[in-house]
Design a protein around this motif. Structure first.
Motif, PDB file in Angstrom:
ATOM      1  N   GLY A  90       0.788  -1.226   0.000  1.00  0.00           N
ATOM      2  CA  GLY A  90       0.000   0.000   0.000  1.00  0.00           C
ATOM      3  C   GLY A  90       0.818   1.272   0.000  1.00  0.00           C
ATOM      4  O   GLY A  90       0.265   2.369   0.165  1.00  0.00           O
ATOM      5  N   ARG A  91       2.126   1.178  -0.227  1.00  0.00           N
ATOM      6  CA  ARG A  91       2.987   2.368  -0.176  1.00  0.00           C
ATOM      7  C   ARG A  91       2.626   3.349  -1.281  1.00  0.00           C
ATOM      8  O   ARG A  91       2.473   2.984  -2.435  1.00  0.00           O
ATOM      9  N   THR A  92       2.518   4.615  -0.918  1.00  0.00           N
ATOM     10  CA  THR A  92       2.230   5.655  -1.902  1.00  0.00           C
ATOM     11  C   THR A  92       3.393   6.632  -2.053  1.00  0.00           C
ATOM     12  O   THR A  92       3.264   7.644  -2.746  1.00  0.00           O
ATOM     13  N   ASP A  93       4.543   6.313  -1.447  1.00  0.00           N
ATOM     14  CA  ASP A  93       5.688   7.218  -1.510  1.00  0.00           C
ATOM     15  C   ASP A  93       6.719   6.812  -2.558  1.00  0.00           C
ATOM     16  O   ASP A  93       7.687   7.532  -2.786  1.00  0.00           O
ATOM     17  N   CYS A  94       6.538   5.670  -3.215  1.00  0.00           N
ATOM     18  CA  CYS A  94       7.456   5.271  -4.283  1.00  0.00           C
ATOM     19  C   CYS A  94       6.745   4.312  -5.226  1.00  0.00           C
ATOM     20  O   CYS A  94       5.942   3.491  -4.804  1.00  0.00           O
ATOM     21  N   THR A  95       7.049   4.425  -6.505  1.00  0.00           N
ATOM     22  CA  THR A  95       6.332   3.686  -7.528  1.00  0.00           C
ATOM     23  C   THR A  95       6.983   2.343  -7.840  1.00  0.00           C
ATOM     24  O   THR A  95       8.179   2.163  -7.624  1.00  0.00           O
ATOM     25  N   VAL A  96       6.183   1.432  -8.366  1.00  0.00           N
ATOM     26  CA  VAL A  96       6.711   0.136  -8.812  1.00  0.00           C
ATOM     27  C   VAL A  96       6.260  -0.160 -10.245  1.00  0.00           C
ATOM     28  O   VAL A  96       6.337  -1.295 -10.705  1.00  0.00           O
ATOM     29  N   TRP A  97       5.803   0.873 -10.959  1.00  0.00           N
ATOM     30  CA  TRP A  97       5.335   0.671 -12.336  1.00  0.00           C
ATOM     31  C   TRP A  97       5.461   1.985 -13.097  1.00  0.00           C
ATOM     32  O   TRP A  97       5.044   3.027 -12.587  1.00  0.00           O
ATOM     33  N   VAL A 110      -0.274  -8.578 -21.954  1.00  0.00           N
ATOM     34  CA  VAL A 110      -0.649  -8.766 -20.556  1.00  0.00           C
ATOM     35  C   VAL A 110      -2.005  -8.098 -20.368  1.00  0.00           C
ATOM     36  O   VAL A 110      -2.278  -7.029 -20.931  1.00  0.00           O
ATOM     37  N   ALA A 111      -2.891  -8.721 -19.602  1.00  0.00           N
ATOM     38  CA  ALA A 111      -4.265  -8.223 -19.505  1.00  0.00           C
ATOM     39  C   ALA A 111      -4.369  -6.906 -18.746  1.00  0.00           C
ATOM     40  O   ALA A 111      -5.207  -6.057 -19.070  1.00  0.00           O
ATOM     41  N   GLY A 112      -3.540  -6.714 -17.733  1.00  0.00           N
ATOM     42  CA  GLY A 112      -3.603  -5.499 -16.936  1.00  0.00           C
ATOM     43  C   GLY A 112      -2.707  -5.617 -15.725  1.00  0.00           C
ATOM     44  O   GLY A 112      -2.083  -6.660 -15.493  1.00  0.00           O
ATOM     45  N   THR A 113      -2.643  -4.537 -14.947  1.00  0.00           N
ATOM     46  CA  THR A 113      -1.809  -4.491 -13.752  1.00  0.00           C
ATOM     47  C   THR A 113      -2.592  -3.891 -12.597  1.00  0.00           C
ATOM     48  O   THR A 113      -3.223  -2.834 -12.755  1.00  0.00           O
ATOM     49  N   VAL A 114      -2.565  -4.561 -11.459  1.00  0.00           N
ATOM     50  CA  VAL A 114      -3.211  -4.091 -10.231  1.00  0.00           C
ATOM     51  C   VAL A 114      -2.109  -3.872  -9.195  1.00  0.00           C
ATOM     52  O   VAL A 114      -1.301  -4.769  -8.947  1.00  0.00           O
ATOM     53  N   ILE A 115      -2.087  -2.689  -8.583  1.00  0.00           N
ATOM     54  CA  ILE A 115      -1.003  -2.336  -7.659  1.00  0.00           C
ATOM     55  C   ILE A 115      -1.566  -1.875  -6.327  1.00  0.00           C
ATOM     56  O   ILE A 115      -2.332  -0.908  -6.277  1.00  0.00           O
ATOM     57  N   ASP A 116      -1.166  -2.561  -5.256  1.00  0.00           N
ATOM     58  CA  ASP A 116      -1.431  -2.014  -3.923  1.00  0.00           C
ATOM     59  C   ASP A 116      -0.260  -1.087  -3.625  1.00  0.00           C
ATOM     60  O   ASP A 116       0.685  -1.423  -2.924  1.00  0.00           O
ATOM     61  N   GLY A 117      -0.346   0.091  -4.210  1.00  0.00           N
ATOM     62  CA  GLY A 117       0.720   1.074  -4.200  1.00  0.00           C
ATOM     63  C   GLY A 117       0.446   2.056  -5.317  1.00  0.00           C
ATOM     64  O   GLY A 117      -0.705   2.304  -5.662  1.00  0.00           O
ATOM     65  N   VAL A 118       1.521   2.597  -5.917  1.00  0.00           N
ATOM     66  CA  VAL A 118       1.336   3.626  -6.936  1.00  0.00           C
ATOM     67  C   VAL A 118       2.126   3.324  -8.203  1.00  0.00           C
ATOM     68  O   VAL A 118       3.050   2.511  -8.207  1.00  0.00           O
TER      69      VAL A 118
END
Length: 230
Positions: A90-97, A110-118
């Motif tokens: 759930g981090r919103t201070d750094c991205t992973v995508w 790829v069908a899509g991406t879901v991120i618990d984050g940003v």
């Protein structure tokens, strides 16, 4: 994408069936089965796009002080038609995508991406209309802040457990996760709910009142577990 990847992406009968549904109907079906469905707070970056696919799960952790791992190299291994589900706590201070991953994922079907984050690089995501669902977007990189911990293990997204192979569906209303072991049950009930709602619309179009149509078709109990109605 190669013909082999195309074939693999389209051969999952259950996934293809879920593509015809929406997140609201699937959520109601899961309520009826007593299953938690929705990923609260996870929203689309691009409106008007929809996906359904099997989960390819990714788990991140905070970087160590001395040794630091990689961020997005796993993308080469994601099968076509799958949904990348990223647990970044759930981090919103750094991205992973970002834009490179968006571009490659789109090319790989790829069908899509879901991120618990940003995520970041929103213009590229919107240009390609690639389905990214996240808590928010923010430009600060995850490199040297988080590292890959594990692939295809159970992960947590918005307090929902997601296992590899679960069916994940997203649209403008949000994201739902269907456990693979219950997917056929959920599908059958979601189809019944969709049929009932369409029947209500038909009756209204013919002049019946909303109250009458809903009462006759038991609309208010569509999502109620059977034991709760007894």
């Amino acid at each position: 994408m190669s013909e082999a990847r195309n074939s693999a992406a389209s051969s999952d009968v259950l996934v293809e069936a879920f593509k015809a549904l929406d997140s609201a109907g699937v959520s109601d079906a899961m309520d009826k089965l007593g299953l938690e469905a929705g990923c609260h707070g996870i929203k689309p970056v691009v409106h008007g796009v929809k996906f359904a696919g099997r989960a390819f799960t990714v788990k991140y952790r905070a970087c160590g002080v001395v040794e630091r791992g990689t961020v997005g190299d796993f993308l080469d291994d994601v099968p076509a038609g799958h949904v990348i589900v990223i647990d970044n706590a759930g981090r919103t201070d750094c991205t992973v995508w970002g834009d490179i991953m968006t571009t490659l994922a789109s090319r790989m079907d790829v069908a899509g991406t879901v991120i618990d984050g940003v995520c970041r690089d929103v213009p590229k995501i919107r240009e390609l209309a690639y389905p990214v669902f996240s808590r928010d977007y923010y430009m600060m990189t995850g490199k040297d802040r988080v590292e890959l911990e594990a692939l295809n293990v159970p992960v947590n997204v918005a307090n929902r457990q997601v296992r590899p192979g679960d069916i994940v569906l997203g649209d403008d209303s949000g994201v739902v996760v269907v456990p693979a072991s219950r997917a056929e049950e959920v599908l059958a009930i979601a189809r019944e709910i969709e049929h009932t709602e369409q029947e209500i619309l038909k009756r209204i179009a013919k002049g019946q009142t909303l109250r009458e149509a809903r009462a006759e078709l038991q609309y208010h109990a569509l999502q109620t577990p059977k034991e709760a109605k007894a």
